[in-house]
Design a protein around this motif. Structure first.
Motif, PDB file in Angstrom:
ATOM      1  N   ILE A  36      -0.593   2.189  -7.034  1.00 10.88           N
ATOM      2  CA  ILE A  36      -0.482   1.570  -5.747  1.00 10.88           C
ATOM      3  C   ILE A  36       0.504   0.250  -5.949  1.00 10.88           C
ATOM      4  CG2 ILE A  36      -1.468   0.299  -3.866  1.00 10.88           C
ATOM      5  CD1 ILE A  36      -4.176   1.469  -4.585  1.00 10.88           C
ATOM      6  N   ILE A  37       1.430   0.261  -4.985  1.00 15.18           N
ATOM      7  CA  ILE A  37       2.516  -0.656  -4.898  1.00 15.18           C
ATOM      8  C   ILE A  37       1.858  -1.788  -3.630  1.00 15.18           C
ATOM      9  CG2 ILE A  37       4.935  -1.492  -4.649  1.00 15.18           C
ATOM     10  CD1 ILE A  37       5.675   1.158  -5.189  1.00 15.18           C
ATOM     11  N   TYR A  38       1.699  -2.859  -4.199  1.00 21.48           N
ATOM     12  CA  TYR A  38       1.131  -3.892  -3.637  1.00 21.48           C
ATOM     13  C   TYR A  38       1.963  -4.839  -2.696  1.00 21.48           C
ATOM     14  CZ  TYR A  38      -3.202  -2.654  -5.406  1.00 21.48           C
ATOM     15  OH  TYR A  38      -4.274  -2.134  -5.784  1.00 21.48           O
ATOM     16  N   ASP A  39       3.305  -4.890  -3.230  1.00 25.81           N
ATOM     17  CA  ASP A  39       4.292  -5.727  -2.586  1.00 25.81           C
ATOM     18  C   ASP A  39       5.726  -5.477  -3.854  1.00 25.81           C
ATOM     19  OD1 ASP A  39       3.471  -7.136  -0.321  1.00 25.81           O
ATOM     20  OD2 ASP A  39       2.318  -8.435  -1.805  1.00 25.81           O
ATOM     21  N   ALA A  40       6.704  -5.271  -2.982  1.00 21.70           N
ATOM     22  CA  ALA A  40       7.845  -4.877  -3.861  1.00 21.70           C
ATOM     23  C   ALA A  40       8.883  -5.999  -3.430  1.00 21.70           C
ATOM     24  CB  ALA A  40       8.483  -3.485  -3.671  1.00 21.70           C
ATOM     25  N   LYS A  41      10.099  -6.052  -4.351  1.00 20.55           N
ATOM     26  CA  LYS A  41      11.073  -6.876  -4.038  1.00 20.55           C
ATOM     27  C   LYS A  41      12.286  -6.149  -4.219  1.00 20.55           C
ATOM     28  CE  LYS A  41      12.010 -11.306  -6.026  1.00 20.55           C
ATOM     29  NZ  LYS A  41      12.207 -12.121  -6.913  1.00 20.55           N
ATOM     30  N   LEU A  42      13.273  -6.279  -3.026  1.00 19.51           N
ATOM     31  CA  LEU A  42      14.493  -5.733  -3.033  1.00 19.51           C
ATOM     32  C   LEU A  42      15.513  -6.975  -2.856  1.00 19.51           C
ATOM     33  CD1 LEU A  42      16.171  -3.290  -2.871  1.00 19.51           C
ATOM     34  CD2 LEU A  42      15.593  -3.086  -0.601  1.00 19.51           C
ATOM     35  N   ILE A  43      16.257  -7.025  -3.593  1.00 23.65           N
ATOM     36  CA  ILE A  43      17.454  -7.963  -3.668  1.00 23.65           C
ATOM     37  C   ILE A  43      18.961  -7.451  -3.856  1.00 23.65           C
ATOM     38  CG2 ILE A  43      15.703  -9.857  -4.118  1.00 23.65           C
ATOM     39  CD1 ILE A  43      16.830 -10.031  -7.180  1.00 23.65           C
ATOM     40  N   ASP A  85       0.827  -1.223   0.086  1.00 19.87           N
ATOM     41  CA  ASP A  85       0.061  -0.130  -0.021  1.00 19.87           C
ATOM     42  C   ASP A  85       0.946   1.339  -0.038  1.00 19.87           C
ATOM     43  OD1 ASP A  85      -2.301  -1.246  -0.106  1.00 19.87           O
ATOM     44  OD2 ASP A  85      -2.788  -1.181   2.036  1.00 19.87           O
ATOM     45  N   SER A  86       1.687   1.123  -0.872  1.00 17.62           N
ATOM     46  CA  SER A  86       2.841   2.534  -1.020  1.00 17.62           C
ATOM     47  C   SER A  86       2.636   2.912  -2.346  1.00 17.62           C
ATOM     48  CB  SER A  86       4.307   2.080  -0.763  1.00 17.62           C
ATOM     49  OG  SER A  86       4.652   1.447  -1.426  1.00 17.62           O
ATOM     50  N   CYS A  87       3.245   4.110  -2.686  1.00 18.51           N
ATOM     51  CA  CYS A  87       3.366   4.564  -4.139  1.00 18.51           C
ATOM     52  C   CYS A  87       4.782   5.358  -4.045  1.00 18.51           C
ATOM     53  CB  CYS A  87       2.324   5.511  -4.478  1.00 18.51           C
ATOM     54  SG  CYS A  87       2.136   7.067  -3.366  1.00 18.51           S
ATOM     55  N   LEU A  88       5.206   5.309  -5.417  1.00 19.88           N
ATOM     56  CA  LEU A  88       6.419   6.086  -5.775  1.00 19.88           C
ATOM     57  C   LEU A  88       5.992   7.456  -5.943  1.00 19.88           C
ATOM     58  CD1 LEU A  88       9.290   6.462  -6.306  1.00 19.88           C
ATOM     59  CD2 LEU A  88       8.631   5.892  -8.868  1.00 19.88           C
ATOM     60  N   LYS A  89       6.328   8.380  -4.950  1.00 21.60           N
ATOM     61  CA  LYS A  89       5.731   9.694  -5.105  1.00 21.60           C
ATOM     62  C   LYS A  89       6.751  10.655  -5.957  1.00 21.60           C
ATOM     63  CE  LYS A  89       4.184  13.917  -3.613  1.00 21.60           C
ATOM     64  NZ  LYS A  89       4.597  14.688  -4.865  1.00 21.60           N
ATOM     65  N   ARG A 121       3.447   5.464   2.082  1.00 17.65           N
ATOM     66  CA  ARG A 121       2.718   4.485   2.195  1.00 17.65           C
ATOM     67  C   ARG A 121       1.421   4.710   3.428  1.00 17.65           C
ATOM     68  NH1 ARG A 121       4.715  -0.336   6.284  1.00 17.65           N
ATOM     69  NH2 ARG A 121       5.551   1.125   7.939  1.00 17.65           N
ATOM     70  N   GLN A 122       0.435   4.012   3.342  1.00 18.13           N
ATOM     71  CA  GLN A 122      -0.724   4.029   4.254  1.00 18.13           C
ATOM     72  C   GLN A 122      -0.599   3.441   5.499  1.00 18.13           C
ATOM     73  OE1 GLN A 122      -3.654   2.808   1.204  1.00 18.13           O
ATOM     74  NE2 GLN A 122      -4.439   4.647   1.599  1.00 18.13           N
ATOM     75  N   ALA A 123       0.680   3.637   6.186  1.00 17.71           N
ATOM     76  CA  ALA A 123       0.895   2.872   7.563  1.00 17.71           C
ATOM     77  C   ALA A 123       2.050   3.954   7.992  1.00 17.71           C
ATOM     78  CB  ALA A 123       1.590   1.574   7.361  1.00 17.71           C
ATOM     79  N   ARG A 124       2.280   3.847   9.331  1.00 24.25           N
ATOM     80  CA  ARG A 124       3.117   4.509  10.151  1.00 24.25           C
ATOM     81  C   ARG A 124       4.477   3.957  10.400  1.00 24.25           C
ATOM     82  NH1 ARG A 124       0.985   9.072  10.124  1.00 24.25           N
ATOM     83  NH2 ARG A 124      -1.396   9.503  10.563  1.00 24.25           N
ATOM     84  N   ASN A 125       5.440   4.636  10.903  1.00 30.02           N
ATOM     85  CA  ASN A 125       6.840   4.186  11.407  1.00 30.02           C
ATOM     86  C   ASN A 125       7.527   3.259  10.368  1.00 30.02           C
ATOM     87  OD1 ASN A 125       6.280   5.830  13.741  1.00 30.02           O
ATOM     88  ND2 ASN A 125       4.763   3.991  14.703  1.00 30.02           N
ATOM     89  N   PRO A 126       8.026   3.683   9.475  1.00 28.95           N
ATOM     90  CA  PRO A 126       7.871   5.074   8.700  1.00 28.95           C
ATOM     91  C   PRO A 126       6.661   4.996   7.801  1.00 28.95           C
ATOM     92  CG  PRO A 126       9.563   3.928   7.756  1.00 28.95           C
ATOM     93  CD  PRO A 126       9.125   2.877   8.887  1.00 28.95           C
ATOM     94  N   SER A 127       6.308   6.168   7.532  1.00 32.39           N
ATOM     95  CA  SER A 127       5.211   6.562   6.620  1.00 32.39           C
ATOM     96  C   SER A 127       5.627   6.628   5.206  1.00 32.39           C
ATOM     97  CB  SER A 127       4.324   7.430   7.006  1.00 32.39           C
ATOM     98  OG  SER A 127       4.765   8.452   7.370  1.00 32.39           O
ATOM     99  N   ALA A 128       6.885   7.075   5.038  1.00 29.18           N
ATOM    100  CA  ALA A 128       7.788   7.482   3.991  1.00 29.18           C
ATOM    101  C   ALA A 128       9.258   7.307   4.068  1.00 29.18           C
ATOM    102  CB  ALA A 128       7.539   8.867   3.651  1.00 29.18           C
TER     103      ALA A 128
END
Length: 150
Positions: free
Chosen positions: A90-97, A24-28, A60-67
């Protein structure tokens, strides 16, 4: 806001856990720069190294951190596709590898570096990666500069 360097798979896991795997994030915003320039005498300066850096701001739509802000240095590839008309961003899930000495971020958790021919995904690869909490940068306001059509 201090930068934390990502060096290990554990660092990656900690970041993904801290930011909810980008759910639930976005690339601002993003900002790209190089070491190339033309000086006042019209002489060109260039680096022989991988000199491209990209800063990406996610909210993102959550806190700690929200951005958070990601800083990719020594960028080797960069693929950004805007969302089509009538589709959300909306980004539902991302991958970082970390793969073969490069850090990869993508907005598709099924994406693999060897199969990056699908033109619909946003992804980036770089030699180095840092991140920082940017929770004070919530909202619509642009942080990397104002876009003007003047």
């Amino acid at each position: 806001m201090e930068w934390a360097e990502i060096k290990t798979s554990k660092n990656i896991e900690d970041l993904l856990e801290s930011f909810g795997a980008f759910h639930d994030s976005c690339l601002k915003e993003l900002y790209m720069s190089t070491e190339s320039y033309v000086d006042e005498n019209l002489s060109m300066g260039m680096s022989a190294e991988l000199d491209t850096s990209v800063r990406m701001l996610f909210q993102r739509q959550a806190r700690n951190p929200s951005a958070i802000e990601l800083l990719f240095e020594g960028v080797t590839q960069f693929h950004i596709v805007p969302s089509p008309i009538n589709h959300d961003s909306i980004i539902y899930d991302a991958k970082l590898i970390l793969h073969n000495g490069l850090f990869y971020w993508t907005d598709d958790c099924e994406w693999e570096p060897e199969n990056n021919t699908d033109g619909s995904n946003r992804w980036i690869s770089a030699k180095r990666l840092k991140w920082r909490d940017a929770s004070s940068w919530m909202g619509k306001q642009n942080r990397y500069g104002v876009i003007s059509s003047d």
